[in-house]
Scaffold this active site. Structure first.
Site, PDB file in Angstrom:
ATOM      1  N   GLU A  20      35.785  16.293  47.811  1.00 38.61           N
ATOM      2  CA  GLU A  20      35.922  17.614  47.175  1.00 38.61           C
ATOM      3  C   GLU A  20      36.051  17.477  45.657  1.00 38.61           C
ATOM      4  O   GLU A  20      35.506  18.286  44.900  1.00 38.61           O
ATOM      5  CB  GLU A  20      37.154  18.336  47.750  1.00 38.61           C
TER       6      GLU A  20
ATOM      7  N   ASP B  47      38.007  48.682  34.972  1.00 41.13           N
ATOM      8  CA  ASP B  47      37.310  49.840  34.424  1.00 41.13           C
ATOM      9  C   ASP B  47      36.955  49.576  32.971  1.00 41.13           C
ATOM     10  O   ASP B  47      37.458  48.636  32.352  1.00 41.13           O
ATOM     11  CB  ASP B  47      38.185  51.095  34.570  1.00 41.13           C
TER      12      ASP B  47
END
Ligand code: GLA
Length: 730
Positions: free
Chosen positions: A614, A534
């Site tokens: 990877e 928030d």
């Protein structure tokens, strides 16, 4: 001039670049909400009409003018118990037991130089920011409501908060004090809200506002919550990402909140937002005042994407700490999903060496380094390094990490206390516990009473000691359960209704003190992922861990929902291992990178365990992130998937429109499907752009109105990233 006052008509207009907000004090001194929308520069009060309606009473002073009713007029801060039967902005219990308040206009004051509500975060502004304070009074009780408006002209944002002052002679108790109330008198509205759960936060949902009913979105959890973000958008039924009217209301608050959206008998829609009244009461003695959190309001006539960009700008420019504004953040590797509680210094150093080789820049040591913590049953509050487990102290570990050329970050969960901890043994009354009940436990832990100064001081000292001792550039500030048993051992019975709000103010005060003392330590917010995502937390933490769900496919929905109100630079997102630890899903490494890259970017895996291929991919991802990080952090963001379907697409465009980065992820590949087509936005229609992947050049207009078409995708969850730069045609 952003504030225009027509004294004769008692008309107040707040103007931003493209919007206007208007109020008017009428002949009975009722402050009417007149307009929030496009900038017309006109007196819009001609739109307010009155007519006699049954069962809509009239104030005494209206002398039985049956068309004048508080029940039907658009209110700026609604009264209680005196004839407006819609949701009141404020409820106060007066000394004689009455719960009525009748707000009447009592003057105004122009403000210059942004201030914050006391004890709370607020938009930063400057000494030049202009504001307006309107005073309403309830003559009977002596209560005054100071409605405060700050105008952020260039951002198309207006910030509202309310200060309630008791100027009467008797004590009153506030039972509800909303930050904002707005009546939208015209047309049908829909409301967009962001719901969820742990590991699936801020899922966007859109509903019509029901006639004669009310939708409420709320948290009573002591935190803004995974379940309901304190942000709602009202819009017209035909508003889309690309066009139409939309109004946003974002509460800058991390505690209990309530948003009420109702549609009354005359089809006007009321929005009330503020601290949740159910978990709140606040005694106000004569002379005392109470300040509500700020609500960040914005309006756009150009669709939801444009409204989101207003919020992205205001959060970047006016909410997050200026120290971190536009600052490049290190690509981090976090130990949590790499080793959970199972580590020691040697293991971490091996992880750090592997991370460094791949180009990662910071090692974050997550949960498990303190007290006797080897699982989640113990030690929160005992913020002392477990040297036996680590094999050395934090100072030594941090220096060895730095010697490898990496920054060092540390996990903390300051507001919590384990029942199995020295802190709890020494200070059981520092936990929020109801004296006559067994407390609720969440993840085996209790919650500290942050309203107490001695608790804040203890945490300040404990964290300061760590930050002074070791070399730490970053803190992950976690909060891993909801608050319950909200009872402070330091407050008398009659004041327990203050505890939840004082709790949040205590957290804010601690964050503020730490930030002042250690300005170069960046704090990333977290609450079991994004349970406290928030604007209040963003005032202290420039980024927040978006979700504990690190599955890239799940993240599409989570990050998409988050993007309605919050910018990519605030969204903590990492590439994690596969099969994913939360869902078991296998998503290509490249797709995981593209999704994580649309936030703060990092890794949540053990780089030692990666295959050679990877590892190469990680190196390329980090290089790509460094190329695009400015564009991602500061660029204009567009959601491009409004057509629905199997593709999720989004775009970053640089403010000068010279470059753009498009990402498309396909969540369901189908045989012989139509060619995926994505229409871009925000480009210069007259400019010519080169696609880096194909070398083709196309005009901005073609890309926006025609789009980019892709050959059919194959496999599970494929993705594509297209980088476009504007080229000089000649
Ligand atoms: C929360 C966080 C995780 C991790 C754990 C540690 O769930 O969101 O990222 O830090 O706590 O306990």
């Amino acid at each position: 001039m952003s504030i225009r006052i027509q004294e004769k008509d008692r008309l107040f207009s707040l103007e931003t670049e493209n919007t206007m907000y208007q109020m008017k004090a009428d002949e009975l001194n009722v402050l009417l909400h007149v307009w929030y929308g496009q900038k017309t520069c006109a007196d819009m009060s001609y739109l307010i009409r009155m007519s006699d309606r049954g069962f809509c009473g009239n104030p005494w002073e209206s002398q039985n003018r049956r068309e004048y009713s508080l029940d039907t007029l658009p209110q700026e801060y609604s009264s209680a118990g005196v004839g407006d039967y819609r949701s009141p902005a404020l409820c106060a219990e007066l000394e004689n037991g009455s719960r009525s308040t009748d707000w009447r206009y009592a003057g105004y004051r122009l403000l210059k130089g942004k201030t914050r509500p006391s004890g709370l975060p607020g938009l930063r502004g400057s000494a030049e920011t202009e504001g307006l304070e309107i005073c309403l009074e309830d003559k009977t009780s002596g209560l005054k409501a100071y409605l405060t408006y700050w105008v952020f002209e260039a951002l198309d944002v207006i910030v509202r908060s309310t200060r309630i002052e008791n100027r009467g002679e008797a004590a009153v108790t506030l039972r509800k004090a909303a930050s904002v109330c707005i009546d939208f008198p015209y047309g049908k509205k829909e409301v967009i809200h962001f719901h969820g759960r742990h590991a699936m936060e801020r899922v966007m949902e859109r509903n019509p506002v029901p006639r004669g009913g009310q939708l409420t979105f709320e948290s009573r959890r002591g935190m803004s919550s995974h379940q309901s973000n304190p942000f709602v958008i009202l819009c017209d039924p035909d508003t889309t990402e690309r066009q139409g009217e939309a109004w946003g209301c974002m509460l800058m608050y991390s505690g209990n909140h309530l948003e009420e959206i109702s549609c009354c008998q005359t089809a006007s829609v009321r929005l009330v937002s503020g601290i949740h009244p159910e978990c709140f009461s606040w005694p106000l003695n004569p002379g005392e005042s109470f300040h509500t959190p700020e609500a960040i309001l914005s309006y756009s006539a150009e669709g939801l994407n444009a409204l989101s960009r207003n919020y992205h700008r205001v959060i970047r420019d006016e909410v997050i700490p200026p120290r971190w504004r536009g600052v490049r953040k290190p690509v981090l590797v976090n130990s949590w999903e790499a080793c959970y509680f199972d580590f020691n210094a040697e293991k971490l150093l091996k992880l750090a060496v592997a991370a460094k080789e791949l180009g990662m820049e910071m090692l974050v040591l997550d949960d498990g380094w303190f007290g006797e913590r080897n699982d989640d049953t113990t030690s929160l509050g005992d913020w002392f390094c477990n040297e036996k487990k680590l094999g050395c102290g934090l100072k030594e570990l941090s220096e060895r990490i730095h010697a490898l050329g990496l920054y060092f970050g540390l996990w903390l969960e300051p507001e919590m206390i384990s029942a199995r901890s020295d802190l709890y043994r020494n200070h059981p009354d520092w936990a929020l516990t109801d004296p006559d009940r067994k407390p609720m436990v969440g993840r085996n832990q209790l919650v500290l009473d942050m309203s107490r100064q001695e608790v804040q001081d203890y945490l300040f000292d404990a964290i300061s000691r760590i930050l002074k001792d070791a070399r730490i550039e970053y803190i992950k500030w976690d909060f891993n359960r909801c608050v319950a048993n909200v009872w402070s051992h330091a407050l008398p019975a009659g004041r327990q209704g203050e505890t939840a709000h004082r709790f949040i103010m205590g957290t804010y005060a601690l964050l503020e003190r730490l930030e002042e003392a250690f300005p170069d330590v960046m704090i990333e917010g977290c609450s079991g992922g994004g349970g406290r995502f928030d604007a209040g937390m963003l005032y202290y933490c420039p980024q927040i861990w978006c979700s504990d769900d690190t599955d890239a496919v799940e993240r599409l929905e989570i990050q998409r929902g988050t993007s309605f109100g919050y910018p990519a630079c605030a969204m903590g997102s990492h590439v994690s291992a596969c099969p994913n630890h939360q869902t078991g899903r296998i998503v290509p490494f490249a797709t995981r990178g593209m999704v994580a890259m649309s936030g703060t970017f990092g890794y949540e895996l053990n780089p030692e365990k990666l295959s050679a291929e990877e590892k190469e991919t990680v190196k390329q991802q980090i290089a790509a992130f460094h190329r695009f990080e400015g564009l991602i952090a500061e660029g204009d963001y567009y959601r491009l998937d409004d057509a629905g379907g199997d593709e999720t697409a989004w775009l970053f465009v640089s403010p000068d429109q010279k470059e753009a980065l498009l990402t498309v992820v396909v969540t369901h590949v189908r045989a012989y499907s139509p060619f995926p087509l994505v229409r871009l936005q925000g480009l210069d229609p007259d400019g010519t752009y080169r696609r880096e992947d194909t070398g083709e050049t196309v005009t901005g207009a073609a890309l926006m109105y025609g789009g980019i078409s892709f050959p059919p995708f194959m496999g599970d969850y494929p993705a594509a990233q297209v980088y476009l730069t504007q080229v000089d045609e000649n």
